[in-house]
Design a protein around this motif. Sequence first.
Motif, PDB file in Angstrom:
ATOM      1  N   ARG A 117       0.859  -1.183   0.000  1.00  0.00           N
ATOM      2  CA  ARG A 117       0.000   0.000   0.000  1.00  0.00           C
ATOM      3  C   ARG A 117       0.894   1.231   0.000  1.00  0.00           C
ATOM      4  O   ARG A 117       1.935   1.252   0.662  1.00  0.00           O
ATOM      5  N   SER A 118       0.474   2.268  -0.742  1.00  0.00           N
ATOM      6  CA  SER A 118       1.314   3.462  -0.836  1.00  0.00           C
ATOM      7  C   SER A 118       0.476   4.722  -0.952  1.00  0.00           C
ATOM      8  O   SER A 118      -0.726   4.672  -1.223  1.00  0.00           O
ATOM      9  N   GLN A 135       0.335  19.030  -6.950  1.00  0.00           N
ATOM     10  CA  GLN A 135      -0.753  19.187  -7.907  1.00  0.00           C
ATOM     11  C   GLN A 135      -1.832  18.128  -7.760  1.00  0.00           C
ATOM     12  O   GLN A 135      -2.998  18.371  -8.050  1.00  0.00           O
ATOM     13  N   ARG A 136      -1.439  16.924  -7.319  1.00  0.00           N
ATOM     14  CA  ARG A 136      -2.371  15.804  -7.291  1.00  0.00           C
ATOM     15  C   ARG A 136      -1.838  14.755  -6.332  1.00  0.00           C
ATOM     16  O   ARG A 136      -0.645  14.454  -6.335  1.00  0.00           O
ATOM     17  N   PHE A 137      -2.715  14.218  -5.504  1.00  0.00           N
ATOM     18  CA  PHE A 137      -2.337  13.174  -4.560  1.00  0.00           C
ATOM     19  C   PHE A 137      -2.943  11.845  -5.001  1.00  0.00           C
ATOM     20  O   PHE A 137      -3.923  11.810  -5.746  1.00  0.00           O
ATOM     21  N   PHE A 138      -2.358  10.740  -4.519  1.00  0.00           N
ATOM     22  CA  PHE A 138      -2.907   9.437  -4.887  1.00  0.00           C
ATOM     23  C   PHE A 138      -2.582   8.398  -3.820  1.00  0.00           C
ATOM     24  O   PHE A 138      -1.676   8.575  -3.001  1.00  0.00           O
ATOM     25  N   THR A 139      -3.360   7.318  -3.842  1.00  0.00           N
ATOM     26  CA  THR A 139      -3.048   6.119  -3.071  1.00  0.00           C
ATOM     27  C   THR A 139      -2.995   4.954  -4.045  1.00  0.00           C
ATOM     28  O   THR A 139      -3.519   5.025  -5.156  1.00  0.00           O
ATOM     29  N   CYS A 140      -2.355   3.870  -3.609  1.00  0.00           N
ATOM     30  CA  CYS A 140      -2.255   2.693  -4.472  1.00  0.00           C
ATOM     31  C   CYS A 140      -2.249   1.439  -3.613  1.00  0.00           C
ATOM     32  O   CYS A 140      -1.577   1.384  -2.574  1.00  0.00           O
ATOM     33  N   ASN A 141      -3.004   0.448  -4.026  1.00  0.00           N
ATOM     34  CA  ASN A 141      -2.905  -0.910  -3.498  1.00  0.00           C
ATOM     35  C   ASN A 141      -2.380  -1.792  -4.619  1.00  0.00           C
ATOM     36  O   ASN A 141      -2.920  -1.782  -5.732  1.00  0.00           O
ATOM     37  N   SER A 142      -1.303  -2.514  -4.342  1.00  0.00           N
ATOM     38  CA  SER A 142      -0.716  -3.382  -5.361  1.00  0.00           C
ATOM     39  C   SER A 142      -0.650  -4.814  -4.846  1.00  0.00           C
ATOM     40  O   SER A 142      -0.485  -5.064  -3.641  1.00  0.00           O
ATOM     41  N   TYR A 143      -0.767  -5.753  -5.791  1.00  0.00           N
ATOM     42  CA  TYR A 143      -0.807  -7.171  -5.465  1.00  0.00           C
ATOM     43  C   TYR A 143       0.109  -7.902  -6.426  1.00  0.00           C
ATOM     44  O   TYR A 143      -0.091  -7.847  -7.644  1.00  0.00           O
ATOM     45  N   GLU A 171       6.663   8.974  -3.713  1.00  0.00           N
ATOM     46  CA  GLU A 171       5.747   7.946  -3.224  1.00  0.00           C
ATOM     47  C   GLU A 171       6.415   7.164  -2.103  1.00  0.00           C
ATOM     48  O   GLU A 171       7.613   6.868  -2.163  1.00  0.00           O
ATOM     49  N   VAL A 172       5.652   6.846  -1.069  1.00  0.00           N
ATOM     50  CA  VAL A 172       6.105   5.991   0.027  1.00  0.00           C
ATOM     51  C   VAL A 172       5.289   4.707  -0.037  1.00  0.00           C
ATOM     52  O   VAL A 172       4.055   4.754  -0.054  1.00  0.00           O
ATOM     53  N   ILE A 173       5.971   3.557  -0.087  1.00  0.00           N
ATOM     54  CA  ILE A 173       5.314   2.270  -0.274  1.00  0.00           C
ATOM     55  C   ILE A 173       5.610   1.372   0.923  1.00  0.00           C
ATOM     56  O   ILE A 173       6.766   1.216   1.320  1.00  0.00           O
TER      57      ILE A 173
END
Length: 202
Positions: A63-64, A76-84, A191-193
């Motif tokens: 998760r990041s 300008q833009r923020f995001f989150t990510c779930n990776s598998y 990004e921090v993961i």
Amino acid sequence: MPSIFSSQFHDVISLQKLKSVFCSATLLASIVLNSGCASNRPQDFAGSKTRFELIRFFTGHCRSCGVFENSSGQPQRFFTCNSYGQRDTAGDLTLTQHFLFSDGKAQLRVWQIHQVDSTHLEATANDIIGVARGVGFGNAVALEYTITLDRHNPMATVHIRQWIYQLEGTDSVMTRLVITKLGFTVVEVSEVIHHVSSDSRY
């Protein structure tokens, strides 16, 4: 190295919360990642006590959160990510990333990652032109690749230089992307993961 998100997840991750979560990470990233990324060589990290194994790290659930910055360093833009990530019998990794952005948009990216030898990686993805190539030493991996923004427009591409650093003694990495068009930097991404678990089911 975007979509299937529940409405509940979208509600929880608001722009204000992303700003709060990311403020300290952005400060640390600016110290660690902006201290000469362009002039670094992967070999410079060979003496690190930590060895970052990209395929091992991304196997399972990660998760990041991250931020896009313009050329002036303004968010300008923020995001989150779930990776598998799932490894096959040959040891290659299929990495599925679900991105959710602060403007409500979502993106899916699916990587196929192959470890060529002890220091070199190759990867492909659904929005990448050709092959992404990476070199890793110690706690760092450097990647370069070209992304298409529109498969029907050969001019709609950007070039990405990406550094990934594993923080000593942790299951977390920090990454910095510099995105260029015709040689000019158009945006940078921090990004921090965090590695959540080795369970790749989702």
